[in-house]
Design an enzyme around this catalytic site. Sequence first.
Site, PDB file in Angstrom:
ATOM      1  N   SER A   1       2.533  -2.638  11.277  1.00  0.00           N
ATOM      2  CA  SER A   1       1.091  -2.475  10.796  1.00  0.00           C
ATOM      3  C   SER A   1       0.175  -2.828  11.565  1.00  0.00           C
ATOM      4  O   SER A   1      -0.379  -1.568  12.477  1.00  0.00           O
ATOM      5  CB  SER A   1       0.687  -3.585   9.379  1.00  0.00           C
ATOM      6  N   ARG A   2      -0.173  -3.831  12.313  1.00  0.00           N
ATOM      7  CA  ARG A   2      -1.156  -3.980  13.301  1.00  0.00           C
ATOM      8  C   ARG A   2      -0.815  -5.151  14.097  1.00  0.00           C
ATOM      9  O   ARG A   2      -0.194  -6.352  13.461  1.00  0.00           O
ATOM     10  CB  ARG A   2      -2.608  -4.360  12.933  1.00  0.00           C
TER      11      ARG A   2
ATOM     12  N   ARG B   1      -2.287  -8.927  -2.058  1.00  0.00           N
ATOM     13  CA  ARG B   1      -3.514  -9.606  -2.359  1.00  0.00           C
ATOM     14  C   ARG B   1      -3.778  -9.374  -4.070  1.00  0.00           C
ATOM     15  O   ARG B   1      -4.154 -10.543  -4.698  1.00  0.00           O
ATOM     16  CB  ARG B   1      -4.724  -8.827  -1.904  1.00  0.00           C
TER      17      ARG B   1
ATOM     18  N   GLY C   1       0.796  -1.244  -0.158  1.00  0.00           N
ATOM     19  CA  GLY C   1       0.030  -0.220   0.012  1.00  0.00           C
ATOM     20  C   GLY C   1       0.989   1.317   0.065  1.00  0.00           C
ATOM     21  O   GLY C   1       1.996   1.023  -0.311  1.00  0.00           O
ATOM     22  N   ARG C   2       0.164   2.324   0.637  1.00  0.00           N
ATOM     23  CA  ARG C   2       1.052   3.529   0.513  1.00  0.00           C
ATOM     24  C   ARG C   2       2.478   3.603   1.383  1.00  0.00           C
ATOM     25  O   ARG C   2       3.574   3.896   0.831  1.00  0.00           O
ATOM     26  CB  ARG C   2       0.114   4.676   1.094  1.00  0.00           C
ATOM     27  N   ILE C   3       2.376   3.033   2.530  1.00  0.00           N
ATOM     28  CA  ILE C   3       3.439   2.627   3.159  1.00  0.00           C
ATOM     29  C   ILE C   3       4.450   1.914   2.624  1.00  0.00           C
ATOM     30  O   ILE C   3       5.533   2.018   2.797  1.00  0.00           O
ATOM     31  CB  ILE C   3       2.972   2.272   4.683  1.00  0.00           C
TER      32      ILE C   3
ATOM     33  N   GLU D   1      -2.729  -4.208  23.432  1.00  0.00           N
ATOM     34  CA  GLU D   1      -1.984  -2.930  23.813  1.00  0.00           C
ATOM     35  C   GLU D   1      -2.634  -2.245  24.926  1.00  0.00           C
ATOM     36  O   GLU D   1      -3.750  -2.218  24.889  1.00  0.00           O
ATOM     37  CB  GLU D   1      -1.730  -2.213  22.424  1.00  0.00           C
TER      38      GLU D   1
ATOM     39  N   HIS E   1       4.091   1.328  19.797  1.00  0.00           N
ATOM     40  CA  HIS E   1       3.011   1.777  18.841  1.00  0.00           C
ATOM     41  C   HIS E   1       3.337   3.213  18.623  1.00  0.00           C
ATOM     42  O   HIS E   1       2.437   4.123  18.590  1.00  0.00           O
ATOM     43  CB  HIS E   1       1.666   1.410  19.388  1.00  0.00           C
ATOM     44  N   ILE E   2       4.734   3.597  18.008  1.00  0.00           N
ATOM     45  CA  ILE E   2       4.841   4.985  17.754  1.00  0.00           C
ATOM     46  C   ILE E   2       5.131   5.196  16.247  1.00  0.00           C
ATOM     47  O   ILE E   2       5.755   6.001  15.667  1.00  0.00           O
ATOM     48  CB  ILE E   2       6.186   5.111  18.507  1.00  0.00           C
ATOM     49  N   GLY E   3       4.515   4.239  15.390  1.00  0.00           N
ATOM     50  CA  GLY E   3       4.964   4.648  14.027  1.00  0.00           C
ATOM     51  C   GLY E   3       4.568   5.865  13.416  1.00  0.00           C
ATOM     52  O   GLY E   3       5.597   6.215  12.602  1.00  0.00           O
TER      53      GLY E   3
END
Length: 328
Positions: A237-238, A178, A156-158, A267, A286-288
Amino acid sequence: MKPKIFITRKIPEDILALMEEACEVKIWPEEDTTVPRSILEQEIREVDGLYCLLTESIDDSLLALGKNLKIVSNMAVGYNNIDIEAATARNILVTNTPGVLTETTADLTFALLMMTARRMEEASQYLRQGKWKTWSPMLLAGQDIFGATLGIVGMGRIGEALAKRAKGFDMKIIYYNRTPKPEVEKKLGVLYSSLEELLKESDFVCILTPYTTETRNLIGKKELELMKPTSILINTSRGGIVNEEDLYEALVHHKIYAAGLDVFDKEPLSTNHPLLTLTNCVALPHIGSATIKTRREMARLAAQNLITFLQGQQPPHCVNPSVLAAKQ
């Protein structure tokens, strides 16, 4: 009469002022603690709009209480904290904040890759603990980045932004998505691969795919065993996409070289979590997207989404556009 909204966390004062100009605002005033569920259940009964973070679980039982609720504005790109199907069934619009954190998250992803490969956290602790006695040829030797093979799961964008950074290190870049993206392949010189081949070939595997029912535990024991013992896994990501128990076992038994994680299944991560006992696992809270500029822009865009919709216009970003179509 101004529409009523509830904000689940303290946000920058100037952005709050914009919302107060357009809406009747109530806010959970804390910055470092989440709003209690009981308060959220009470507040949602009265409002037209909810401004929330990933820390809030916006499930059907909560949405059912919002008799006047028209929009949930999530200050995040991801929205797995919200029951989108339930919101859509109740004709509630859900919005998010894509685009604004792309470059910032790509920066953090590559920084985590470098930090893990070169054992920077381990080296810093080695120095601080007084263990550094002399220079030694193989002391804290890590893995090379320049010229290595990078596998990106989720283009994706990232993913695209990460590939651009990797090009500067003359890395070979392969990706799994995908659906293939020929235009990205042509633009960035990346190669499409099956997930299996990507895991086998890559020196670094970066997880950048959205969290869905299909990607839950996408990387588990079988996938980790396909990776090389010198490979490094990065996830920004997650949580939940990588099976943490299987990852722990792979790291303990040196099935892979190391891991760098910014996200976790639950988290905040417990300080007793087994992954935190390992020197070959770098863990971040979680500091992305955590730069001042990006977080302010996320807050502004979430506010814009909410205000625009409550003023009868189409917001910049919506997750379930069928709700908009139903209102027309």
